[in-house]
Design a protein around this motif. Structure first.
Motif, PDB file in Angstrom:
ATOM      1  N   ASN A 174       0.807  -1.223   0.000  1.00 28.52           N
ATOM      2  CA  ASN A 174       0.000   0.000   0.000  1.00 28.52           C
ATOM      3  C   ASN A 174       0.842   1.277   0.000  1.00 28.52           C
ATOM      4  O   ASN A 174       0.283   2.371   0.121  1.00 28.52           O
ATOM      5  CB  ASN A 174      -0.911   0.026   1.244  1.00 28.52           C
ATOM      6  CG  ASN A 174      -2.028  -0.988   1.145  1.00 28.52           C
ATOM      7  OD1 ASN A 174      -2.391  -1.430   0.056  1.00 28.52           O
ATOM      8  ND2 ASN A 174      -2.582  -1.370   2.287  1.00 28.52           N
ATOM      9  N   LEU A 175       2.155   1.145  -0.112  1.00 22.88           N
ATOM     10  CA  LEU A 175       3.033   2.307  -0.011  1.00 22.88           C
ATOM     11  C   LEU A 175       3.770   2.563  -1.315  1.00 22.88           C
ATOM     12  O   LEU A 175       4.179   1.619  -2.008  1.00 22.88           O
ATOM     13  CB  LEU A 175       4.055   2.102   1.107  1.00 22.88           C
ATOM     14  CG  LEU A 175       3.502   1.920   2.527  1.00 22.88           C
ATOM     15  CD1 LEU A 175       4.620   1.503   3.470  1.00 22.88           C
ATOM     16  CD2 LEU A 175       2.855   3.199   3.016  1.00 22.88           C
ATOM     17  N   LEU A 176       3.939   3.846  -1.629  1.00 19.87           N
ATOM     18  CA  LEU A 176       4.784   4.206  -2.758  1.00 19.87           C
ATOM     19  C   LEU A 176       6.242   3.957  -2.381  1.00 19.87           C
ATOM     20  O   LEU A 176       6.605   3.964  -1.212  1.00 19.87           O
ATOM     21  CB  LEU A 176       4.591   5.681  -3.114  1.00 19.87           C
ATOM     22  CG  LEU A 176       3.190   6.093  -3.596  1.00 19.87           C
ATOM     23  CD1 LEU A 176       3.124   7.602  -3.757  1.00 19.87           C
ATOM     24  CD2 LEU A 176       2.854   5.398  -4.908  1.00 19.87           C
ATOM     25  N   LEU A 177       7.062   3.754  -3.393  1.00 20.16           N
ATOM     26  CA  LEU A 177       8.471   3.439  -3.142  1.00 20.16           C
ATOM     27  C   LEU A 177       9.147   4.513  -2.309  1.00 20.16           C
ATOM     28  O   LEU A 177       9.881   4.216  -1.355  1.00 20.16           O
ATOM     29  CB  LEU A 177       9.204   3.261  -4.481  1.00 20.16           C
ATOM     30  CG  LEU A 177      10.646   2.757  -4.392  1.00 20.16           C
ATOM     31  CD1 LEU A 177      10.696   1.386  -3.733  1.00 20.16           C
ATOM     32  CD2 LEU A 177      11.271   2.701  -5.789  1.00 20.16           C
ATOM     33  N   VAL A 178       8.886   5.783  -2.627  1.00 25.72           N
ATOM     34  CA  VAL A 178       9.520   6.872  -1.880  1.00 25.72           C
ATOM     35  C   VAL A 178       9.039   6.897  -0.434  1.00 25.72           C
ATOM     36  O   VAL A 178       9.810   7.191   0.491  1.00 25.72           O
ATOM     37  CB  VAL A 178       9.250   8.236  -2.578  1.00 25.72           C
ATOM     38  CG1 VAL A 178       7.763   8.565  -2.574  1.00 25.72           C
ATOM     39  CG2 VAL A 178      10.055   9.343  -1.932  1.00 25.72           C
ATOM     40  N   ILE A 223       8.120   4.265   1.326  1.00 25.26           N
ATOM     41  CA  ILE A 223       8.737   3.134   2.026  1.00 25.26           C
ATOM     42  C   ILE A 223      10.068   3.559   2.644  1.00 25.26           C
ATOM     43  O   ILE A 223      10.316   3.347   3.838  1.00 25.26           O
ATOM     44  CB  ILE A 223       8.946   1.945   1.068  1.00 25.26           C
ATOM     45  CG1 ILE A 223       7.595   1.338   0.662  1.00 25.26           C
ATOM     46  CG2 ILE A 223       9.829   0.872   1.728  1.00 25.26           C
ATOM     47  CD1 ILE A 223       7.717   0.238  -0.380  1.00 25.26           C
ATOM     48  N   TYR A 224      10.903   4.183   1.847  1.00 23.17           N
ATOM     49  CA  TYR A 224      12.237   4.541   2.331  1.00 23.17           C
ATOM     50  C   TYR A 224      12.183   5.714   3.319  1.00 23.17           C
ATOM     51  O   TYR A 224      12.939   5.735   4.301  1.00 23.17           O
ATOM     52  CB  TYR A 224      13.154   4.871   1.154  1.00 23.17           C
ATOM     53  CG  TYR A 224      13.565   3.639   0.397  1.00 23.17           C
ATOM     54  CD1 TYR A 224      14.594   2.827   0.861  1.00 23.17           C
ATOM     55  CD2 TYR A 224      12.908   3.253  -0.761  1.00 23.17           C
ATOM     56  CE1 TYR A 224      14.973   1.682   0.191  1.00 23.17           C
ATOM     57  CE2 TYR A 224      13.277   2.099  -1.447  1.00 23.17           C
ATOM     58  CZ  TYR A 224      14.306   1.316  -0.961  1.00 23.17           C
ATOM     59  OH  TYR A 224      14.671   0.174  -1.624  1.00 23.17           O
ATOM     60  N   ASN A 225      11.287   6.662   3.087  1.00 23.79           N
ATOM     61  CA  ASN A 225      11.185   7.802   4.009  1.00 23.79           C
ATOM     62  C   ASN A 225      10.680   7.368   5.381  1.00 23.79           C
ATOM     63  O   ASN A 225      11.221   7.766   6.415  1.00 23.79           O
ATOM     64  CB  ASN A 225      10.250   8.862   3.423  1.00 23.79           C
ATOM     65  CG  ASN A 225      10.884   9.628   2.274  1.00 23.79           C
ATOM     66  OD1 ASN A 225      12.103   9.636   2.139  1.00 23.79           O
ATOM     67  ND2 ASN A 225      10.057  10.252   1.452  1.00 23.79           N
ATOM     68  N   ARG A 226       9.637   6.530   5.391  1.00 24.07           N
ATOM     69  CA  ARG A 226       9.072   6.098   6.667  1.00 24.07           C
ATOM     70  C   ARG A 226      10.010   5.128   7.386  1.00 24.07           C
ATOM     71  O   ARG A 226      10.101   5.140   8.616  1.00 24.07           O
ATOM     72  CB  ARG A 226       7.707   5.461   6.445  1.00 24.07           C
ATOM     73  CG  ARG A 226       6.645   6.464   6.006  1.00 24.07           C
ATOM     74  CD  ARG A 226       5.266   5.859   5.933  1.00 24.07           C
ATOM     75  NE  ARG A 226       4.809   5.409   7.235  1.00 24.07           N
ATOM     76  CZ  ARG A 226       3.651   4.803   7.439  1.00 24.07           C
ATOM     77  NH1 ARG A 226       2.837   4.575   6.408  1.00 24.07           N
ATOM     78  NH2 ARG A 226       3.289   4.426   8.642  1.00 24.07           N
TER      79      ARG A 226
END
Length: 362
Positions: free
Chosen positions: A121-125, A127-130
């Motif tokens: 459910n997450l965009l790639l950007v 994923i890494y930010n969170r």
């Protein structure tokens, strides 16, 4: 939000150390946890303090302290007494509750992040930010285990797993539905496929002995980056379903060991029916008697070895040959011929798959 039980346990421990009575209320003055009952303060006093600009205040022999959650007032702490020592204890207690709030919020955020990660459910950007914000390493190997228990809507498996993995802070235990528990486990560089299998067996043993639960476990392949965790989860889900069809006798199913069953599971039913009609023109597999099915399965188990199969079935070699000849006449397939044996094996698996899918749809 921290549970009232945790708040009560915390202030009980603080009183045991400092001998200062403490209470915690919400912003409306409702008491959530307390170590004393002779309250001479009122909800109105607490609410008035909550509306004020002060972070702490001494009124009527009590000292009030505000506890914030990201600049939002969450609790009011009341310490009984108006001395400097009580003030110090109140400040320390407020800090302790504040720290608990941060820890619980981070824990919830991590669980929410892992759930969304699994469900893609997450965009790639994002994923890494969170992951960076939650201090989760993005470049370590991980594998996803799915644990299915016999009981639906039973949270005991998740709780048992959280206890079991409590010391492994880089592993995550969660659930995305009411039936299955999920473990996202970090894989150490020197771990092998046998180690992954052993971990699954250890989890099964723990659930059986500690939580008295019977379960089945499936797991996907090892992924190298956090963005691919959902891939391992999808593989584990498929392994669980394929295992119910073709590997009913196994409690641990690895995606990498599914073999041809994985391909058959992805076939559309109309194509399966067409294939079976082409293979079994005269005799349906449903018409095979128990003796015939036992002979077929044992023959496949022994890699088409006539002598070993007849020995294990306690029959004469000629009797086995007669059965194979009879099967050849009814199906047109000679199991002693490799190509025919493969076709027959696949056909039986397709029939098993069709029966399962029809029972699920029903």
């Amino acid at each position: 939000m921290i549970s009232n039980q945790v708040l009560q346990s915390t202030i009980d421990s603080l009183k045991g150390i400092t001998r200062v009575d403490i209470a915690i209320s919400d912003v409306d003055g409702k008491i959530l946890a307390t170590t004393f009952n002779d309250e001479h303060y009122t909800e109105k006093m607490v609410a008035s303090f909550a509306d004020s600009q002060a972070d702490s205040q001494a009124v009527g022999g009590y000292q009030f302290f505000k506890i914030f959650d990201e600049h939002q007032l969450e609790y009011v702490l009341i310490a009984k007494g108006d001395t400097d020592d009580v003030y110090m204890v109140g400040k320390l207690a407020a800090f302790q509750i504040q720290t608990l709030l941060v820890a619980y919020k981070e824990k919830f955020d991590k669980d929410n992040f892992i759930k969304n990660l699994l469900l893609d459910n997450l965009l790639l950007v994002d994923i890494y930010n969170r992951a960076k914000k939650l201090h989760i390493d993005v470049n370590v190997k991980r594998v996803v285990y799915i644990i299915e228990t016999e009981k639906d809507k039973d949270s005991s498996a998740v709780e048992a797993l959280k206890t079991f993995f409590a010391s492994r802070t880089r592993d995550f235990v969660t659930a995305v539905d009411e039936k299955n528990a999920i473990v996202v486990r970090e894989v150490r560089p020197n771990e092998t496929a046998e180690d992954l299998e052993h971990s699954a067996e250890t989890i099964l043993e723990m659930l059986e002995t500690e939580a008295m639960l019977q379960a089945r476990i499936s797991y996907g392949t090892v992924v190298n980056e956090i963005k691919d965790v959902s891939k391992s989860y999808k593989e584990a889900k498929m392994a669980l379903e394929v295992g119910k069809i073709f590997y009913v006798d196994k409690n641990v199913i690895a995606y990498s060991n599914l073999g041809i069953g994985r391909l058959i599971y992805q076939l559309p039913l109309p194509l399966c029916k067409m294939f079976i009609k082409e293979i079994f023109t005269n005799t349906s597999p449903d018409e095979f008697d128990e003796e015939t099915l036992t002979t077929i399965n044992k023959f496949f188990e022994n890699n088409l070895n006539v002598s070993e199969t007849s020995r294990q079935l306690y029959i004469h070699r000629n009797t086995l040959v007669y059965r194979l000849d009879k099967l050849q006449r009814s199906t047109g397939l000679d199991l002693r011929v490799f190509d025919d044996a493969i076709t027959f094996k696949i056909a039986l698996m397709v029939v098993k798959y069709m029966k399962y899918m029809e029972s699920v749809d029903y």
